[in-house]
Scaffold this motif. Structure first.
Motif, short mmCIF file in Angstrom:
data_model
loop_
_atom_site.label_atom_id
_atom_site.label_comp_id
_atom_site.label_asym_id
_atom_site.label_seq_id
_atom_site.Cartn_x
_atom_site.Cartn_y
_atom_site.Cartn_z
N GLU A 125 107.63 46.61 10.33
CA GLU A 125 108.13 45.53 11.19
C GLU A 125 108.86 46.11 12.41
OE1 GLU A 125 108.99 42.05 13.02
OE2 GLU A 125 107.53 42.40 11.42
N ILE A 126 109.67 47.15 12.19
CA ILE A 126 110.36 47.81 13.30
C ILE A 126 109.32 48.35 14.29
CG2 ILE A 126 111.73 49.85 13.93
CD1 ILE A 126 113.32 49.37 11.31
N TYR A 127 108.30 49.00 13.75
CA TYR A 127 107.24 49.56 14.60
C TYR A 127 106.53 48.45 15.38
CZ TYR A 127 103.13 52.16 16.08
OH TYR A 127 102.14 52.73 16.84
N THR A 128 106.13 47.42 14.68
CA THR A 128 105.41 46.30 15.32
C THR A 128 106.26 45.66 16.40
OG1 THR A 128 104.23 45.86 13.27
CG2 THR A 128 104.29 44.09 14.88
N ARG A 129 107.53 45.55 16.15
CA ARG A 129 108.45 44.87 17.07
C ARG A 129 108.74 45.72 18.32
NH1 ARG A 129 113.83 42.46 14.30
NH2 ARG A 129 112.21 41.44 13.04
N HIS A 130 108.75 47.04 18.16
CA HIS A 130 109.27 47.88 19.24
C HIS A 130 108.29 48.87 19.86
CE1 HIS A 130 113.43 46.52 18.90
NE2 HIS A 130 113.26 46.54 17.58
N TRP A 131 107.10 49.06 19.28
CA TRP A 131 106.23 50.11 19.80
C TRP A 131 105.77 49.84 21.23
CZ3 TRP A 131 101.36 49.87 21.77
CH2 TRP A 131 100.62 48.71 21.53
N LYS A 132 105.45 48.58 21.55
CA LYS A 132 104.86 48.28 22.85
C LYS A 132 105.81 48.58 24.02
CE LYS A 132 101.96 45.08 25.30
NZ LYS A 132 101.17 43.87 25.25
N PRO A 133 107.08 48.12 23.98
CA PRO A 133 107.96 48.45 25.11
C PRO A 133 108.20 49.96 25.25
CG PRO A 133 109.05 46.89 23.60
CD PRO A 133 107.71 47.21 23.04
N ILE A 134 108.24 50.65 24.13
CA ILE A 134 108.44 52.10 24.18
C ILE A 134 107.21 52.77 24.78
CG2 ILE A 134 108.91 54.15 22.78
CD1 ILE A 134 111.18 52.01 23.01
N PHE A 135 106.03 52.35 24.34
CA PHE A 135 104.79 52.89 24.89
C PHE A 135 104.70 52.61 26.39
CE2 PHE A 135 100.48 51.95 26.32
CZ PHE A 135 99.91 53.21 26.17
N GLU A 136 105.01 51.38 26.79
CA GLU A 136 104.93 51.03 28.21
C GLU A 136 105.89 51.87 29.04
OE1 GLU A 136 105.53 46.80 28.07
OE2 GLU A 136 103.40 46.41 27.70
N ALA A 137 107.07 52.13 28.52
CA ALA A 137 108.03 52.97 29.25
C ALA A 137 107.48 54.39 29.42
CB ALA A 137 109.37 53.00 28.52
N ALA A 138 106.90 54.92 28.35
CA ALA A 138 106.33 56.27 28.42
C ALA A 138 105.12 56.30 29.35
CB ALA A 138 105.95 56.75 27.02
N TYR A 139 104.26 55.34 29.23
CA TYR A 139 103.05 55.29 30.06
C TYR A 139 103.42 55.11 31.54
CZ TYR A 139 98.54 53.98 31.97
OH TYR A 139 97.40 53.92 32.72
N TYR A 140 104.42 54.29 31.83
CA TYR A 140 104.86 54.06 33.21
C TYR A 140 105.30 55.38 33.85
CZ TYR A 140 107.67 52.43 37.13
OH TYR A 140 108.21 52.25 38.39
N ARG A 141 106.01 56.19 33.09
CA ARG A 141 106.56 57.43 33.65
C ARG A 141 105.55 58.58 33.66
NH1 ARG A 141 110.68 54.79 31.14
NH2 ARG A 141 112.57 54.48 32.36
N LEU A 142 104.61 58.58 32.70
CA LEU A 142 103.69 59.71 32.57
C LEU A 142 102.28 59.42 33.10
CD1 LEU A 142 104.69 60.81 28.97
CD2 LEU A 142 105.33 61.91 31.12
N ALA A 143 101.91 58.15 33.16
CA ALA A 143 100.57 57.74 33.60
C ALA A 143 99.48 58.43 32.77
CB ALA A 143 100.37 58.02 35.09
#
Length: 186
Positions: free
Chosen positions: A25-43
């Motif tokens: 549930e923690i993963y499901t709830r939080h993975w997307k914003p964390i991924f988006e933050a990483a992807y935004y900075r690293l492309a």
């Protein structure tokens, strides 16, 4: 019990009690914003995915000892630190490659010497890649990032003796795999 209605704090308590559904549930709830933050900075989607997976893997592995007050803030800090570490290691690797290229330009005048140098560089990289993951990481921190044994131990949360063991192990392995490249006169 529907875990979707629980707060992060309760989910963290359940996680400490080895509740894998709370972790999911923690993963499901939080993975997307964390991924988006990483992807935004690293492309780079693959690197962003890997960083996110590593963050959540660390949470699962350290679920009994980890102290998290505010999960969202913890995850944002973790992804920021992971991005910084990734960029630093990439920069160090590029500097090492450039150093190898610059060094080879001054020493290699003949075609055979150039070929030998490239073979040796490839053999070194191949030997390093054959090391177990933790040993390889310690070796790179020691030799490429030039961190002290104490700094490596602190950053990896292992003892200084363990760091010394991994460095010794990596040097023995490298000596073994590179024995054909060693100068017999040495």
């Amino acid at each position: 019990m529907d875990l979707r209605v629980l707060t992060d704090e309760i989910l963290l308590q359940l996680l400490k009690a080895d509740n894998d559904k709370a972790f999911k549930e923690i993963y499901t709830r939080h993975w997307k914003p964390i991924f988006e933050a990483a992807y935004y900075r690293l492309a780079n989607k693959e690197v962003a995915k890997e960083l996110v997976q590593t963050i959540f893997l660390r949470i699962w592995e350290k679920r009994h000892s980890i102290q998290i007050q505010h999960l969202a803030a913890y995850l944002q800090t973790s992804v920021r630190n992971s991005i910084i570490n990734y960029l630093e290691s990439t920069l160090v690797h590029k500097k090492y490659q450039q150093h190898v290229i610059d060094s080879s330009a001054g020493f290699c005048n003949s075609t055979q010497a150039t070929v030998n140098f490239h073979e040796l560089s490839q053999a070194i990289e191949k030997a390093i890649d054959m090391l177990p993951e933790k040993t390889r990481h310690v070796f790179r921190l020691s030799r490429f990032d030039q961190l002290s044994i104490r700094e490596i131990a602190a950053s990896m949360n292992i003892s200084e003796k363990a760091v010394e063991y991994h460095i010794t192990r990596s040097l023995k392995t490298l000596r073994f795999y590179l024995k054909d490249y060693l100068d017999p006169a040495l």
